[in-house]
Scaffold this motif. Structure first.
Motif, short mmCIF file in Angstrom:
data_model
loop_
_atom_site.label_atom_id
_atom_site.label_comp_id
_atom_site.label_asym_id
_atom_site.label_seq_id
_atom_site.Cartn_x
_atom_site.Cartn_y
_atom_site.Cartn_z
N SER B 71 -4.81 10.07 -2.67
CA SER B 71 -5.04 11.23 -1.82
C SER B 71 -4.96 10.86 -0.34
O SER B 71 -5.07 11.71 0.53
CB SER B 71 -6.40 11.86 -2.14
N GLY B 72 -4.74 9.57 -0.05
CA GLY B 72 -4.54 9.14 1.34
C GLY B 72 -5.78 9.24 2.20
O GLY B 72 -5.69 9.34 3.41
N ASN B 73 -6.94 9.26 1.57
CA ASN B 73 -8.17 9.38 2.35
C ASN B 73 -9.04 8.16 2.11
O ASN B 73 -9.97 8.17 1.31
CB ASN B 73 -8.90 10.67 1.93
N ILE B 74 -8.70 7.07 2.83
CA ILE B 74 -9.37 5.81 2.57
C ILE B 74 -10.81 5.83 3.06
O ILE B 74 -11.70 5.23 2.44
CB ILE B 74 -8.59 4.64 3.24
N THR B 75 -11.09 6.55 4.15
CA THR B 75 -12.47 6.61 4.65
C THR B 75 -13.39 7.19 3.59
O THR B 75 -14.53 6.75 3.44
CB THR B 75 -12.58 7.51 5.90
#
Lengths: 120, 165
Positions: B71-75
């Motif tokens: 989902s490209g949301n590493i944080t």
């Protein structure tokens, strides 16, 4: 028996959550707003005297566009994936800061307004 | 037996991942980060009641890590991980106390623990204690979504009862 106790505990937690939410929504606001990153204050703004404007705050290539208008403040645009800060809308409660987790940005009311003079 | 077990874990992880990705397309109107249904936890809760501790941990952590990458949301991964660790520890203890007919109850506690972990991570990372103000909202949302995912998992547990393993 064990289950009943646990159900009661769950109900109490739920009730405390609702009471806490009501408390948070009703907490008073002040006129001074601070914009912080990782506990470092970037801006201190007195909303009573602040002129209407928009400005960008950059962090590692990501940008949050902050808007001040009619004595209110919000994040107008952001290029983070979740846009929670934008959805928060205008800052309205001292207990609910505007937060952008990806860009480490926090906008909140200052508890005590003694730094009014430092504003701008 | 061993291979079958691994295959089962793989299928469960894949299912959780698909649910997670599809859920990420649902827009939520809430201005508070961290509030969501957490449908992928249907798989987690199911696994807690059907698999060994380390197997559940494997399913959960592989899903969180791959889910964040996809989902490209590493944080978000940091928050999910800290929530996941607390939730998993709590639920593995609770499964000894709560039978599977009250699975939804264990799921509520799991959800609240997950939110607690998220808030702790947020306070530490952002160095802003004010984030705690979100906590009551997260608890209310966690109780509701936890009950929902728990009930779903309960249905799954009931349906899978007859299959031999």
């Amino acid at each position: 028996m064990k289950n009943k106790v646990l159900i009661i505990i769950a109900a109490v937690i739920f009730a405390l959550g609702i009471v806490g939410s009501i408390f948070v929504i009703n907490s008073p606001k002040t006129d001074t707003v601070v914009i912080k990153r990782d506990d470092k204050i970037l801006y201190t703004i007195d909303l009573r005297t602040a002129t209407d404007r928009t400005f960008d705050i950059e962090f590692r290539g990501s940008v949050n566009t902050v808007e001040i208008k009619d004595g209110r403040i919000r994040v107008k645009e952001a290029d983070c994936p979740d846009k929670v800060c934008v959805k928060t809308g205008w800052l309205s409660s001292s207990a609910i800061p505007i937060v952008c987790l990806p860009n480490h940005l926090v906008i909140e009311f200052k508890e005590n307004a003694e730094v009014d003079a430092v504003a701008k | 037996m061993k291979a079958r077990r691994i295959a089962e874990l793989g299928v469960l992880t894949a299912a959780a991942l698909i649910i997670f990705i599809i859920e990420s397309f649902i827009p939520y109107p809430f201005p508070i980060p961290g509030i969501k249904l957490g449908l992928a936890n249907i798989i987690t809760v199911y696994a807690v009641y059907r698999y060994r501790a380390y197997e559940v941990a494997a399913i959960l952590f592989v899903r969180i890590i791959l889910g964040s990458v996809f989902s490209g949301n590493i944080t978000a991964m940091i928050y999910s991980l800290s929530g996941g660790v607390l939730c998993l520890a709590g639920m593995l203890l609770l499964r000894k106390v709560i039978d599977e007919y009250h699975l939804w109850l264990a799921s509520i506690f799991g959800a609240v623990l997950h939110n607690t972990g998220q808030i702790i991570a947020a306070v530490i990372i952002l160095q802003t204690p004010a984030i705690i103000a979100y906590y009551p909202f997260l608890i209310v949302a966690g109780c509701l979504s936890g009950a929902f995912t728990g009930l779903c998992a309960q249905i799954v547990v009931k349906r899978f009862k007859k299959t031999p393993s």
